[in-house]
Design a protein around this motif. Sequence first.
Motif, PDB file in Angstrom:
ATOM      1  N   ASP A 283      -7.661  15.561  -1.031  1.00  0.00           N
ATOM      2  CA  ASP A 283      -8.760  16.000  -0.167  1.00  0.00           C
ATOM      3  C   ASP A 283      -8.858  15.180   1.123  1.00  0.00           C
ATOM      4  N   GLN A 284      -7.881  14.320   1.380  1.00  0.00           N
ATOM      5  CA  GLN A 284      -7.824  13.632   2.673  1.00  0.00           C
ATOM      6  C   GLN A 284      -6.367  13.291   2.945  1.00  0.00           C
ATOM      7  N   PRO A 285      -6.015  13.043   4.229  1.00  0.00           N
ATOM      8  CA  PRO A 285      -4.615  12.758   4.541  1.00  0.00           C
ATOM      9  C   PRO A 285      -4.124  11.510   3.802  1.00  0.00           C
TER      10      PRO A 285
ATOM     11  N   PRO B 143       0.797  -1.229   0.000  1.00  0.00           N
ATOM     12  CA  PRO B 143       0.000   0.000   0.000  1.00  0.00           C
ATOM     13  C   PRO B 143       0.830   1.279   0.000  1.00  0.00           C
ATOM     14  N   VAL B 144       1.966   1.249   0.691  1.00  0.00           N
ATOM     15  CA  VAL B 144       2.766   2.483   0.784  1.00  0.00           C
ATOM     16  C   VAL B 144       3.376   2.795  -0.583  1.00  0.00           C
ATOM     17  N   THR B 145       3.808   1.748  -1.276  1.00  0.00           N
ATOM     18  CA  THR B 145       4.408   1.934  -2.597  1.00  0.00           C
ATOM     19  C   THR B 145       3.345   2.322  -3.627  1.00  0.00           C
TER      20      THR B 145
ATOM     21  N   ALA C 185       6.045  10.095  12.404  1.00  0.00           N
ATOM     22  CA  ALA C 185       4.594  10.079  12.159  1.00  0.00           C
ATOM     23  C   ALA C 185       4.308   9.315  10.860  1.00  0.00           C
ATOM     24  N   TYR C 186       5.122   9.557   9.830  1.00  0.00           N
ATOM     25  CA  TYR C 186       4.955   8.839   8.571  1.00  0.00           C
ATOM     26  C   TYR C 186       5.200   7.345   8.760  1.00  0.00           C
ATOM     27  N   LEU C 187       6.314   7.011   9.397  1.00  0.00           N
ATOM     28  CA  LEU C 187       6.659   5.592   9.546  1.00  0.00           C
ATOM     29  C   LEU C 187       5.581   4.847  10.327  1.00  0.00           C
ATOM     30  N   ASP C 188       4.986   5.520  11.288  1.00  0.00           N
ATOM     31  CA  ASP C 188       3.935   4.858  12.084  1.00  0.00           C
ATOM     32  C   ASP C 188       2.796   4.388  11.191  1.00  0.00           C
ATOM     33  N   TRP C 189       2.276   5.286  10.355  1.00  0.00           N
ATOM     34  CA  TRP C 189       1.127   4.848   9.555  1.00  0.00           C
ATOM     35  C   TRP C 189       1.540   3.993   8.364  1.00  0.00           C
TER      36      TRP C 189
ATOM     37  N   CYS D 154      -3.753   5.513   2.371  1.00  0.00           N
ATOM     38  CA  CYS D 154      -2.865   4.364   2.480  1.00  0.00           C
ATOM     39  C   CYS D 154      -3.575   3.205   3.179  1.00  0.00           C
ATOM     40  N   LYS D 155      -4.333   3.501   4.201  1.00  0.00           N
ATOM     41  CA  LYS D 155      -5.028   2.415   4.909  1.00  0.00           C
ATOM     42  C   LYS D 155      -6.136   1.811   4.053  1.00  0.00           C
ATOM     43  N   GLN D 156      -6.757   2.628   3.223  1.00  0.00           N
ATOM     44  CA  GLN D 156      -7.743   2.055   2.296  1.00  0.00           C
ATOM     45  C   GLN D 156      -7.059   1.072   1.338  1.00  0.00           C
ATOM     46  N   LEU D 157      -5.892   1.471   0.839  1.00  0.00           N
ATOM     47  CA  LEU D 157      -5.137   0.567  -0.034  1.00  0.00           C
ATOM     48  C   LEU D 157      -4.749  -0.698   0.725  1.00  0.00           C
TER      49      LEU D 157
END
Length: 768
Positions: free
Chosen positions: A576-578, A564-566, A625-629, A583-586
Amino acid sequence: MTKIHNLGFPRIGAKRELKFALESYWNGESSRNELETFGKQLRRRHWQAQSGLDWVPVGDFAFYDQVLDMSFTLGNLPERVRDFHGDALDNYFRVARGRSAQSAPEAAACCSGVAAGEMTKWFDTNYHYIVPEFTAATEFKLDASRLLEQLAEAKAQGIAAKPVIIGPVTYLWLGKAKDDSYKLALLPKLLPVYAELLEALANAGVEWVQIDEPILVTELDAVWQNAFHTAYQHLSDCQVKLLLATYFGQLAENLGLAANLPVAGLHVDAINGRDDVEALIAQWPADKVLSLGVINGRNIWKTDLNAVLDSLEPIAQQLGERLWLAPSCSLLHVPVDLDNEQKLDAEIKSWLAFAKQKLGELRVLATALNQGRDAVKAELDANRAAIEARRNSARVNNPAVKAALADITPQLARRKSSYAERALKQAALLKLPKFPTTTIGSFPQTSEIRLARSQFKSGKLDEASYKDAMRGEISRCVREQEALGLDVFVHGEAERNDMVEYFGEQLDGYAFSQAGWVQSYGSRCVKPPILFGDISRPRPMTVEWIGYAQSLTDKPMKGMLTGPVTILNWSFVRDDQPRSVTCKQLALAIRAEVLDLEKAGIGVIQIDEAALREGLPLRQSQWQAYLDWAVESFRITTGGVADETQIHTHMCYSEFNDIIAAIADMDADAITIETSRSDMELLDAFEHFNYPNGIGPGVYDIHSPNIPSEQHIVALMCKAAERIPAEQLWVNPDCGLKTRQWHEVIPALTQMVAAAKTLRTTLGRSAT
Ligand SMILES: Nc1nc2c(c(=O)[nH]1)N[C@@H](CNc1ccc(C(=O)N[C@@H](CCC(=O)N[C@@H](CCC(=O)N[C@@H](CCC(=O)O)C(=O)O)C(=O)O)C(=O)O)cc1)CN2
Ligand SMILES: [Zn+2]
């Protein structure tokens, strides 16, 4: 009067014309003269597309890479190519692409085998540049010919030319000291050459020069900050006006530094550095131009022009002549022309702007500011309608996806047992030898494969025939792996145009273009899919192909997915959203695919996260913060499988030292990484961290046509085994093999398998 300008235009061509011209020259199918002439035509076409701007960039065109162009301008060629007897352009390509001794029999001995310059990511983009090389003894010597010729071309065409160069501090920062010397010590030698270059430009009648210093949006220590003072003091009495350009982020603590350097103007990224604008305006000196990058140069959405005008009108009042407008950064990172898209859904197309359309937006803004909004009322009304339609579209919002996201629990991102327990169960089931061999996923993407796909897409080949052709490729790939004696197989990814675009095409919430090409490096391009809405997976995406491949062999067939991150980092994504939400949707979509593969009997599944590191924010303070999600998203994809299912991940182009804790936290059963060019040094991080899970340090560089020897691979693996316990080690190439040819892949993998066998008899016994 507000002025408008551009920082750079995509040079690859709307239909990748430059790619084809380059490759035909490299293959000996066209002459240097033809290539040079083609470059001229392309520049002319691109300048024409920028008509109506007050300043048009010149020098942003490069046959391979703008950083390599700058190295040539500064006379900073790697030592190993200085004795070249041939044409300068050929030497330029030698640095860019390398040249094996075998491939250049016609050249004199002194001009043959040359290693390519190292390539690395340009800030947080998917563009790769050729890293300048330094030693303590590096000397610079001006060669302004390329810039002066292009200026003369522009002048002859009546273009309001603004040459673009990379600034001295960023140039040094981008490079690498090969002898570990202190590269900033070269600044005093570098500055006189910059001064000479600016003088040459002044003599050619140039008024403004854009000098790019994007490192001003990163955290700089005192010596680098000081280098800015030294550099721009030195250049302050030059006869041209300097527009210091920053982009990709916020100046933040460097704002005072950037605003007070002795230059005639400053360009800032008013999208990613939105929060700087107010502070800049408040202290803006009366004699300086401020260029605001108000059109996003990194994505493909239309700008909300009315909203931008609301904030710009008071600024224009205050700054008057001193306000310039531009895209936030060079348009190198977006495709050329939306008008070429015939198949894009009309509604989605109405929300988009590529490079040409973005410059159109800039013209509308200038007219609105200079003549009043009424002068462009129709354009502004149409823009408002498009922005509102996108905001309210039912196709963007999918309540079921939002609900699934709200239901994510920490449990979802956790494997049932610890790695140690999983490893035992997997070993019992898979029965792999020590030093198991595998590959990273793709096998050669031959021109037959691409031709078949292109014919399928244009309707010349029906679906059944296309699928047959791809199945044929998969079975060839399985046969070859049987013959080679590999341990964990892959299906070869023949059916994929690209590891990200392929998934984008199958997920709901994505649109894709026909010709939305963006340069990745040299002649290589990608077509990032367009993520516009909530993401869901209407049906399994890979199960049929992987299942077919598994049916052909008793060896474990590794299911192959992109993480998902890639997918996020290599797509054009909604603004229009973070990004974390997208990423979590993916992640939920890929998780469903992982579970379907497992259900279909696939016991090893690889989830590539090649772009995990690239997504790191430019400022380290924002990394965690990025690495966490990002890590949580990856873990969501794997958290549902049984202990017996072995999860792999793969990462190339990464430096791991500073993110090793996050890598370990991903908790993949095995990770394959690129290490061969660094001589296994990248394993240091894993060693110091006592990384507990499986690791496959790449044993040969897939970017080079050279065939590694068994001894070399054994030696590399012995180095690896000094750092990592042998029972954790896998043997594999650095990355996928899609850019190679079969006649290179077979001998290379033969050596690799032989090396693994040797390792089993030598290291294997003593290791446990
Ligand atoms: N998204 C992404 N980013 C990435 C990477 C990556 O793999 N994907 N890897 C790194 C960069 N490395 C890269 C390595 C190779 C290519 C690459 O080979 N790109 C191809 C295009 C790949 C593609 O999408 N191919 C399509 C379209 C093929 C095509 O050109 N078809 C022709 C006809 C067929 C022919 O005659 O060859 C046409 O339509 O005109 C397909 O296979 O379907 C190219 O530039 O040539 C790109 C990046 C980092 N970033
Ligand atoms: Zn890779």
